[in-house]
Design an enzyme around this catalytic site. Structure first.
Site, PDB file in Angstrom:
ATOM      1  N   LYS A  35       0.817  -0.757  -0.155  1.00 34.19           N
ATOM      2  CA  LYS A  35       0.115   0.013  -0.126  1.00 34.19           C
ATOM      3  C   LYS A  35       0.433   1.277  -0.230  1.00 34.19           C
ATOM      4  CE  LYS A  35      -0.148  -0.088   4.896  1.00 34.19           C
ATOM      5  NZ  LYS A  35      -1.142  -0.867   6.197  1.00 34.19           N
ATOM      6  N   ARG A 134     -10.319  -0.580  16.063  1.00 35.11           N
ATOM      7  CA  ARG A 134      -9.832   0.371  14.677  1.00 35.11           C
ATOM      8  C   ARG A 134     -10.789  -0.678  13.581  1.00 35.11           C
ATOM      9  NH1 ARG A 134      -4.493   0.841  12.440  1.00 35.11           N
ATOM     10  NH2 ARG A 134      -4.695  -0.741  11.449  1.00 35.11           N
ATOM     11  N   TYR A 263      17.940  27.909  11.686  1.00 32.85           N
ATOM     12  CA  TYR A 263      16.987  29.400  11.957  1.00 32.85           C
ATOM     13  C   TYR A 263      16.585  29.254  13.527  1.00 32.85           C
ATOM     14  CZ  TYR A 263      14.776  30.119   7.296  1.00 32.85           C
ATOM     15  OH  TYR A 263      14.644  29.840   6.112  1.00 32.85           O
ATOM     16  N   MET A 311      14.138  24.200   4.326  1.00 31.65           N
ATOM     17  CA  MET A 311      12.716  23.821   3.251  1.00 31.65           C
ATOM     18  C   MET A 311      14.118  22.858   2.511  1.00 31.65           C
ATOM     19  SD  MET A 311      10.338  25.530   0.683  1.00 31.65           S
ATOM     20  CE  MET A 311       9.614  25.833   1.627  1.00 31.65           C
TER      21      MET A 311
HETATM   22  C1  LIG Z   1      -0.002  -2.244   6.376  1.00 32.56           C
HETATM   23  C2  LIG Z   1      -1.207  -3.529   6.599  1.00 32.56           C
HETATM   24  C3  LIG Z   1      -0.478  -4.618   7.630  1.00 32.56           C
HETATM   25  C4  LIG Z   1       1.399  -4.339   7.564  1.00 32.56           C
HETATM   26  O1  LIG Z   1       2.213  -3.746   8.949  1.00 32.56           O
HETATM   27  P1  LIG Z   1       3.445  -3.316   8.715  1.00 32.56           P
HETATM   28  O2  LIG Z   1       3.504  -2.884  10.307  1.00 32.56           O
HETATM   29  O3  LIG Z   1       3.923  -2.038   8.199  1.00 32.56           O
HETATM   30  O4  LIG Z   1       3.901  -4.633   8.541  1.00 32.56           O
HETATM   31  C5  LIG Z   1      -0.484  -5.076   7.469  1.00 32.56           C
HETATM   32  N1  LIG Z   1      -1.879  -5.442   7.886  1.00 32.56           N
HETATM   33  C6  LIG Z   1      -3.043  -4.808   7.391  1.00 32.56           C
HETATM   34  C7  LIG Z   1      -4.399  -4.647   7.767  1.00 32.56           C
HETATM   35  C8  LIG Z   1      -2.243  -3.239   7.211  1.00 32.56           C
HETATM   36  O5  LIG Z   1      -3.307  -1.863   6.976  1.00 32.56           O
END
Ligand SMILES: *Cc1c(COP(=O)(O)O)cnc(C)c1O
Length: 367
Positions: A35, A134, A263, A311
């Site tokens: 993802k 969640r 800065y 930046m």
């Molecule tokens: C993003 C995600 C993972 C991967 O998690 P990592 O901590 O990057 O290994 C696994 N399962 C679900 C449902 C996720 O959304």
């Protein structure tokens, strides 16, 4: 000449990480998570390194379709499922499997499957909330959802579904002291799982730190890219960093004791110092909130950040690295400076840094 900053994505590191993870899984399914444009590495860029994976998991349906167009023939799972009936139609067209995590997704599936024989028989991952709070069916709702999906799947001769949950604390150093504990979450899931269903529980932390409880299908994300969710460093698990972010020294300043840099004049020289100005700033994705002492790599040594990140530039203390000069390479993260260490110094996680590398940073691929 372009600015000297660039990111290099190492395909051999990703392929190595996939095979290292597979080694830990001893025959269970390895389904890397790609993802967020493969955690900022570029989905099409890393695609050739994924060939040893058994399946791939992704959130964005456009990415899933792109994987099919690139030639990926093995399973693809949509981690948040289908958002509407158009998604379901596309998923069936592109032979995608998906997660069902709430009642209306299940209802939609039920109504859509009534329309006659499907052109693709999807494998559904039913997500249960075992304490993460969640996504997922509650423990009270889950038995009925399992029953409904089981009927639907057997009626349609779909592949056996997968009961899924997500660990909240798999990265804990002491798994007995956290709540919910992965062991607990595993037990709750197993109590709900029909014998003929498969299970999927573990992210990277699950694979690395609770290997016995990840179930049949593991979902490693960050570990695929060679960073570690904890509790130990990626190198200790035998993982190799996939992304090297490097730049160069643009200018060197001699700063006398008591003088300040950057800065807000945050950093003050405690001795006569050499300060290198590096072509990397927050507009490149480097965290602006990085504190002094955040590590960078110069000439095989660590040069600490000295002063606020701006930046387009950041400043590092190279007093103890006399051979460093204008043009010397600087590693922001990579093989010598773990992205996890940079993230830790900045009060965040490697995921955020890797996903945030800005489009203006040229990214190249190394086979
Ligand atoms: C993003 C995600 C993972 C991967 O998690 P990592 O901590 O990057 O290994 C696994 N399962 C679900 C449902 C996720 O959304």
């Amino acid at each position: 000449m372009p600015r000297p900053i660039s990111a290099t994505v190492h395909l051999d590191a990703i392929a190595h990480n996939v095979s290292t993870i597979k080694g830990l899984l001893t025959g269970r399914v390895c389904m890397p998570v790609v993802k967020a444009n493969a955690y900022g590495h570029g989905l099409s860029r890393i695609y050739p390194a994924l060939q040893q994976a058994d399946a791939l998991a992704i959130l964005e349906i456009e990415g899933a379709i792109a994987l099919r167009q690139m030639g990926w023939a093995k399973p693809i799972v949509l981690l948040e499922g289908c958002f509407d009936s158009e998604d379901i139609a596309a998923a069936l067209d592109w032979r995608l499997d998906w997660v069902v995590h709430k009642a209306d997704q299940l209802a939609q599936l039920t109504s859509q499957s009534l329309g006659g024989p499907l052109k693709y028989k999807p494998r559904i991952f039913l997500k249960v909330n075992t304490g993460m709070n969640r996504l997922g069916f509650t423990l009270d709702e889950a038995p009925q959802a399992v029953h409904m999906l089981d009927q639907l799947a057997s009626k349609g001769a779909w592949p056996t579904p997968v009961l899924m949950t997500h660990f909240a604390n798999a990265d804990a150093a002491n798994l007995m002291e956290v709540a919910p504990s992965p062991i607990d979450q595993h037990q709750k899931l197993m109590q709900l799982k029909p014998n003929h269903w498969a299970s999927s529980l573990g992210n990277s932390a699950g694979v690395l730190n609770c290997t016995a409880w990840v179930g049949d299908i593991a979902r490693p994300g960050i570990a695929t890219y060679g960073a570690s969710p904890g509790p130990r460093g990626a190198a200790e698990y035998g993982l190799r960093p996939a992304m090297h972010l490097q730049s160069q020294i643009l200018a060197v300043q001699q700063v006398r004791t008591g003088q300040r840099v950057g800065y807000g004049s945050r950093w003050e020289a405690r001795r006569n110092s050499r300060i290198a100005v590096v072509a990397c700033g927050y507009a490149d994705g480097y965290p602006r909130h990085a504190p002094d002492q955040t590590p960078t790599g110069v000439c095989g040594r660590i040069a600490p950040l000295a002063g606020r990140v701006s930046m387009d530039m950041l400043t590092i203390d190279i007093t103890d690295i006399p051979e460093a000069q204008v043009g010397t390479p600087v590693e922001l993260w990579g093989p010598n400076v773990a992205v996890d260490d940079v993230a830790h110094s900045c009060g965040t996680i490697s995921y955020e840094l890797l996903c945030a590398v800005a489009p203006r940073v040229p990214m190249q691929v190394k086979a």
